[in-house]
Design an enzyme around this catalytic site. Structure first.
Site, PDB file in Angstrom:
ATOM      1  N   GLU A   1      33.449  36.935  39.968  1.00 50.18           N
ATOM      2  CA  GLU A   1      33.553  38.139  40.794  1.00 50.18           C
ATOM      3  C   GLU A   1      32.189  38.840  40.910  1.00 50.18           C
ATOM      4  O   GLU A   1      31.476  38.967  39.925  1.00 50.18           O
ATOM      5  CB  GLU A   1      34.558  39.114  40.174  1.00 50.18           C
ATOM      6  CG  GLU A   1      34.820  40.339  41.034  1.00 50.18           C
ATOM      7  CD  GLU A   1      35.627  41.409  40.317  1.00 50.18           C
ATOM      8  OE1 GLU A   1      35.665  41.410  39.074  1.00 50.18           O
ATOM      9  OE2 GLU A   1      36.233  42.253  41.006  1.00 50.18           O
ATOM     10  N   LYS A  41      39.803  42.138  47.802  1.00 49.13           N
ATOM     11  CA  LYS A  41      40.603  42.425  46.595  1.00 49.13           C
ATOM     12  C   LYS A  41      41.772  43.351  46.898  1.00 49.13           C
ATOM     13  O   LYS A  41      41.592  44.436  47.460  1.00 49.13           O
ATOM     14  CB  LYS A  41      39.642  43.071  45.595  1.00 49.13           C
ATOM     15  CG  LYS A  41      40.156  43.272  44.192  1.00 49.13           C
ATOM     16  CD  LYS A  41      38.957  43.654  43.312  1.00 49.13           C
ATOM     17  CE  LYS A  41      39.336  43.921  41.877  1.00 49.13           C
ATOM     18  NZ  LYS A  41      38.123  44.139  41.040  1.00 49.13           N
ATOM     19  N   CYS A  57      40.071  39.348  40.298  1.00 49.63           N
ATOM     20  CA  CYS A  57      39.991  40.095  39.036  1.00 49.63           C
ATOM     21  C   CYS A  57      41.287  40.808  38.648  1.00 49.63           C
ATOM     22  O   CYS A  57      42.255  40.163  38.268  1.00 49.63           O
ATOM     23  CB  CYS A  57      38.813  41.055  39.074  1.00 49.63           C
ATOM     24  SG  CYS A  57      38.347  41.635  37.405  1.00 49.63           S
TER      25      CYS A  57
END
Lengths: 410, 410
Positions: free
Chosen positions: A122, A199, A236
């Site tokens: 990430e 994300k 994540c």
């Protein structure tokens, strides 16, 4: 570059090597399943790793049923974890140049092991500065997902090595008022850009103050159909939400990557659990890729947990691994070093696990669609059944452990 | 009673005791977190366990933040795993009597450790005969959840010990054409019946031919508010479906029990993953309770995996454990013996983890409600982005690993 005072242990797997043989065999089978075995690394790659101080690990899968109507769909999946080569107080152009130089070597090693699809960690184009709550200089490092220096750099490598590259970056979206986004760019093995995904779940925990920098993605759960299989990317903190993984699976993903940046003090006991659970529950491969090392910032920041202000992020513990839909997983990369993990898998196992475990048939999605819809309403009433013998007023505190039977602990 | 030929290892935890000290400390912290420590077992309970050949383990939790407006909500949670005391070919009344006699001792031991809420294993009133695909004599053992011999037996114990008892049984529902159900009955610490819940997800995997005997529960995801906290019960195979756990959490559960019956060859590497992931993802306590030992049936049956017919179920591997919302877990009970696990927890940790990890805020439930609703429609179109350079016709097989870069494995 300042290392933390304590010596970090290398990995759980290294420690387990110190078990007596019978215990080791038993423990490894339960903790990792028995689908993966180590394979030899090409000499050239081993030399490159030794000269450049990174780890290489390669595994091959066993036990996938040969099918009569489908050929095996063999893919070599790569995961790359790396420290930031220079610390965050260096000029940002120097930081980016060092990152690119390091990544060129790591991807070359992946290519040397025949990797077809690789995922980087990430925000690999930045130090993970969101801990600081400061903007500059690092916001300057956010870059275009279509023609920024990092995507251009990787397109060239993808073409050279015939490799699909998943590149999670801090993105500058110039089309939308220069918004910053946390985005994974998917680059085709021919060098083209297949698409990107931002994300879906933004952390508000510990040093991860990312909600101050960007907001939740609005592009859903796209699955990218590449020459080497169908790919989803759960970035994540999204790994904590089982529905995030499931959504990619509902859209047809066969591999879900989880590029991450997470530290030992926060999440290490969770790391081996979440991606692996998602592989099992969704009959997909999952690949957790985590940063490694320590990042130190010029100005102290606080962590919101009552401890004094400090300048470092703690220890990004690496430990990148791949989990299979049958619940087996590879050993992880180390907690301490840059590394390249290569795992040869057969994508046919996804449908085989769907057939054998029957999760698509037993999922009762309609029931959950209704429940979630009801839950989102302000007038949602949880389905509870209260012991009628409890006092009517308010909610009762649980009684303390019974006095007569309390010798266990004070 | 026939034991399998091979000697079963006791537990991962026992094997890890053979690590050198530094490795052991490190591995245990990553594999189990650091919230639980063993506490002393009362002498009377230790004696009872030794005389009756079962294991007792007790743990206490650390690190829950003392709050200013809520007193700690301390609960001692019990899990009981046991072999069937006599094999499935004995007269069924003898089988039930032996089960009750054994359970009376195990629950007495739980009471001796101050357990407030205890959960027994799935179908504890029967041998797990669904592997056979035969009906008789075992269908006769299904019994009423309101006035069958097993619930009457446990109501008395619940009253005696002031203990909430979760009793997962094979139920005979006389109100609905004598349907058989897989049901957990929740008995109040005052001996009353608070309610019941039937299994939401029915396995079609391996020897678990349960869809031949009963269908999916229709009572939703009730959460039972007891004197010792709010309880959900995700029965056995339901642990593979993350939404099943989540639904109980959305309804307010603080503890979700997973009474199970699962065997080593099928699911052992998954066992430590699924309940624990659910604890993390939903900020709840989860408690996995699994059968132990081997059950042998008079007539051979097949497992649908190409192996010859056989008479035993393989090894139910026990390993019952508790996981906390912060990701820590207790060591498990053994893989080999009946056992009683007692863990003292503070329910306040659930809301603390919700606050610290922010999952309720970042869950994006509305997005998933919409996706699941769409997914249930026949005209659902998965969200995919296809590499435009792929051939148009049909779906491409992934290319084999590149020849030039294939020295890793043949």
């Amino acid at each position: 570059m300042s290392a933390p005072a304590k010596v970090e242990m290398e990995s759980v797997e290294s420690s387990l090597e110190n078990l007596p043989p019978q215990d080791k065999t038993f423990v490894q089978k339960i903790l990792y399943g028995d689908s993966f075995s180590a394979v030899e690394i090409p000499e050239a790659v081993r030399q490159m790793a030794a000269q450049n101080d990174f780890e290489v690990k390669a595994f091959k899968q066993h036990g996938v049923i040969p099918e009569q109507t489908r050929a095996p769909r063999i893919v070599r999946v790569g995961a790359i974890q790396n420290k930031i080569p220079v610390q965050p107080d260096a000029p940002i152009q120097e930081q980016l140049r060092a990152l690119h130089e390091r990544m060129a070597v790591l991807i070359q090693a992946a290519a040397g092991m025949g990797v077809n699809v690789v995922c980087l960690q990430e925000g690999w184009n930045i130090p993970f500065f969101m801990c600081t709550r400061e903007r500059y200089p690092w916001c300057e490092m956010a870059e275009s997902a279509t023609n920024g220096p990092t995507v251009l750099f990787l397109q060239e490598l993808a073409r050279t090595y015939n490799m699909v590259i998943i590149s999670p970056i801090l993105e500058r979206d110039e089309v939308h008022m220069n918004q910053i986004k946390n985005t994974a760019v998917v680059i085709s093995n021919n060098g083209g850009i297949i698409g990107k995904h931002s994300k879906n779940h933004i952390p508000r925990v510990g040093d991860f103050n990312e909600a101050s920098y960007y907001v939740e993605g609005t592009d859903g759960h796209p699955v990218f159909e590449t020459a080497f299989g169908k790919i989803g990317i759960a970035i994540c903190y999204g790994r904590h939400h089982p529905l995030n993984w499931q959504a990619f699976a509902l859209n047809g993903a066969e591999m879900i990557f989880n590029p991450s940046a997470t530290v030992a003090g926060l999440s290490e006991p969770l790391w081996g659990i979440e991606a692996r659970n998602a592989a099992i529950a969704n009959s997909v491969y999952t690949i957790g890729v985590n940063r490694v090392g320590c990042e130190t910032y010029p100005n102290a920041f606080t962590s919101g947990n009552g401890t004094p202000a400090h300048k470092d992020f703690g220890w990004f513990f690496g430990s990148s691994y791949l989990a299979a839909p049958n619940g087996s997983r590879t050993p992880g990369l180390s907690r301490t070093h840059d590394g390249v993990l290569c795992t040869e898998i057969d994508l046919n196992l996804c449908r085989q696990c769907q057939d054998i475990w029957s999760f698509p048939m037993t999922g009762r999605h309609e029931m959950y669609a209704k429940l979630l819809t009801a839950y989102c309403r302000d007038d949602f009433v949880p389905q509870t059944v209260r012991d009628p013998s409890l006092p009517v007023a308010g909610r009762q505190q649980p009684q303390p452990a019974q006095a007569q039977a309390s010798p266990v602990c004070k």
